[in-house]
Design a protein around this motif. Structure first.
Motif, PDB file in Angstrom:
ATOM      1  N   ASP A  75       0.917  -1.189  -0.153  1.00 32.23           N
ATOM      2  CA  ASP A  75       0.086  -0.030  -0.016  1.00 32.23           C
ATOM      3  C   ASP A  75       1.065   1.419   0.042  1.00 32.23           C
ATOM      4  N   ARG A  76       1.146   1.817  -1.222  1.00 30.79           N
ATOM      5  CA  ARG A  76       1.953   2.845  -1.372  1.00 30.79           C
ATOM      6  C   ARG A  76       1.842   4.218  -0.483  1.00 30.79           C
ATOM      7  N   ARG A  77       0.642   4.237   0.029  1.00 29.64           N
ATOM      8  CA  ARG A  77       0.212   5.239   1.011  1.00 29.64           C
ATOM      9  C   ARG A  77       0.578   5.287   2.255  1.00 29.64           C
ATOM     10  N   ALA A  78       0.931   3.905   2.731  1.00 28.20           N
ATOM     11  CA  ALA A  78       1.012   3.564   4.066  1.00 28.20           C
ATOM     12  C   ALA A  78       2.436   3.690   4.168  1.00 28.20           C
ATOM     13  N   VAL A  79       3.004   3.319   5.506  1.00 25.98           N
ATOM     14  CA  VAL A  79       4.432   3.438   5.836  1.00 25.98           C
ATOM     15  C   VAL A  79       4.571   2.399   6.813  1.00 25.98           C
ATOM     16  N   ILE A  80       5.781   1.653   6.748  1.00 27.21           N
ATOM     17  CA  ILE A  80       6.187   0.633   7.812  1.00 27.21           C
ATOM     18  C   ILE A  80       7.522   1.291   8.455  1.00 27.21           C
ATOM     19  N   ILE A  81       7.471   0.756   9.554  1.00 25.34           N
ATOM     20  CA  ILE A  81       8.797   1.031  10.315  1.00 25.34           C
ATOM     21  C   ILE A  81       9.788  -0.456  10.336  1.00 25.34           C
ATOM     22  N   ARG A  82      10.875  -0.221  10.208  1.00 19.77           N
ATOM     23  CA  ARG A  82      11.742  -1.387  10.163  1.00 19.77           C
ATOM     24  C   ARG A  82      13.003  -0.862  10.995  1.00 19.77           C
TER      25      ARG A  82
END
Length: 138
Positions: A75-82
């Motif tokens: 989902d290119r609108r969402a962000v993930i944290i790694r």
């Protein structure tokens, strides 16, 4: 159990202070390392922290190069944290004393006893997660 909790909290406090992190920042980093990559909302749910509080924590962790925020490939609108793995050696060095002590302690147990201890710790951690979730969802 309380004594163990206190001692581990004190150890984590010393390590987080060494890296000039707040205790809650360090806790969030640990959650991200163990359960990530995560969305900010998933991290908020796991930690019970308000989104605005979490934004400040993530900003500090990102400035310190502990985490990276990336676009979610689904989902290119969402962000993930790694968590940034290149920082792991620094953390491992700080925990080396505790890890060495545990290696010595655990060498006194048989494989069956170690399995029993591991089962107890897994079940205790799950009970803690459940208790935390119950408090967060009140």
């Amino acid at each position: 159990m309380r004594e163990l909790s206190v001692q581990l909290s004190l150890l984590n406090h010393q390590i987080s202070a060494h890296f000039e992190l707040r205790d809650t920042d360090f806790d969030c980093l640990d959650v991200i390392k163990r359960h990530g990559p995560l969305s900010p909302s998933a991290l908020a749910k796991r930690t019970g922290l308000h989104a605005a509080t979490l934004t400040g924590i993530l900003d500090r962790l990102e400035r310190g190069e502990w985490i990276a925020r990336e676009r979610d490939p689904h989902d290119r609108r969402a962000v993930i944290i790694r968590a940034r793995r290149e920082r792991n050696p620094e953390l491992f060095r700080m925990f080396a004393g505790m890890n060495t002590a545990l290696d010595g302690l655990l060498s006194d147990y048989t494989p069956d006893e170690l399995e029993l201890l591991a089962d107890f710790l897994r079940r205790t951690a799950e009970a803690g997660r459940t208790a935390t979730d119950d408090l967060v969802n009140r």
